[in-house]
Design an enzyme around this catalytic site. Structure first.
Site, short mmCIF file in Angstrom:
data_model
loop_
_atom_site.label_atom_id
_atom_site.label_comp_id
_atom_site.label_asym_id
_atom_site.label_seq_id
_atom_site.Cartn_x
_atom_site.Cartn_y
_atom_site.Cartn_z
CG ASP A 152 59.18 28.73 15.85
OD1 ASP A 152 58.46 29.75 15.94
OD2 ASP A 152 59.81 28.43 14.81
CB ALA B 134 52.63 25.56 15.47
CG ASP B 135 51.17 29.22 10.97
OD1 ASP B 135 50.98 30.32 11.52
OD2 ASP B 135 52.17 28.98 10.27
CD GLU C 56 59.38 29.65 11.64
OE1 GLU C 56 58.91 30.58 12.32
OE2 GLU C 56 58.67 29.00 10.85
CB THR D 74 59.89 33.76 13.08
OG1 THR D 74 61.32 33.90 13.04
CG2 THR D 74 59.27 34.93 12.34
CB SER E 274 52.11 37.06 17.03
OG SER E 274 51.34 35.86 16.89
#
Length: 260
Positions: A89, A91-92, A111, A33, A35
């Site tokens: 996925d 990651a921030d 996630e 999930t 952008s």
């Protein structure tokens, strides 16, 4: 299409484009999930549509599920899949050991469940997300709504004795109301600035009553794919100890997402 993208979106696009090379026909794939993950889902949709790729996708949020169905991916639940070949996925934040902070999009619980139910987790990101030490990005902690203020107070008290630089805690909002996850929970964002011991913090947070899960992903990511605005892609494999560089050329007439 890609000619109209900003450098950061180009970086996300090439990371996603390269990561889907790991997906093989017949695989069960966890779909992240956010952008960057959205680019990946669209790239997989292109392969399904144009190359006949047959996969089953397990999305980590309702938003991802909707996009996956829209681009033609066969969507199933984790209970149906039972186990996954890989998860891709975003990651921030990530560090040199491929430890992650995730949950900026509010889907950290699903996630983490999906990622740990996979043979491999591949993270797609841009170079700006790499940090020497986790903590600059606020750490999301998913909590049940009942007594959330008490849980918040317990979190703040616990942080006093941990190796972190900041201790501000805030309830994530959606306009004038609390942000609500797909599971009906709230998110508390911990503004820690620097996390000295990520393993200790991850363990301690989950012991606090009311906490469902935290956004620290420790020893879960196997490969990180780092995109750059000029089309360069760096692949780091933590298990093999290898670093590889590729280049993805942009096409001026690339309109793969024009129908979305």
């Amino acid at each position: 299409m890609t000619g109209e993208l900003s450098p950061i979106d180009k970086a996300k696009f090439v990371a996603a484009k390269r990561a889907v090379d790991y997906v093989e026909d017949g695989m069960r794939v966890g779909l992240g999930t956010g952008s960057t993950a959205a680019w990946m889902v669209r790239c997989l949709g292109e392969l399904v549509r144009d190359d006949g790729l047959r996969i089953r996708g397990v999305p980590t949020s309702t938003r991802t599920a909707e996009l996956a169905r829209q681009v033609g991916i066969d969507v199933i639940s984790l209970d149906e899949a039972k186990w996954l070949d890989l998860t891709i996925d975003g990651a921030d934040e990530f560090d040199e050991n491929l430890n992650l902070i995730k949950g900026g999009g509010g889907a950290l619980l699903q996630e983490k469940i999906v990622a740990t139910a996979s043979d491999r987790m591949i993270v797609i990101t841009d170079a700006a997300k790499e940090v020497a030490q986790l903590g600059s990005f606020a750490l999301p902690v998913e909590v049940i709504p009942f007594g959330w203020q008490t849980t918040k107070a317990l979190l703040e008290e616990t942080l006093i004795n941990l190796d972190v630089l900041g201790r501000e805690t805030s309830l994530r909002m959606n306009g004038d109301a609390p942000f609500v996850t797909d599971e009906g929970n709230f998110i508390l964002d911990l503004h820690l600035i620097r996390i000295g011991n990520v393993r200790q913090l991850a363990l301690v947070l989950n012991q606090i009553p009311g906490v469902v899960e935290n956004g620290l992903f420790i020893d879960i990511c196997d490969i990180v794919v780092i995109g750059h605005g000029d089309g360069r892609v760096e692949l780091r494999d933590i298990n093999e100890g290898t670093v590889q560089e590729d280049k993805i050329d942009f096409l001026d007439n690339d309109n793969m997402f024009s129908d979305l």
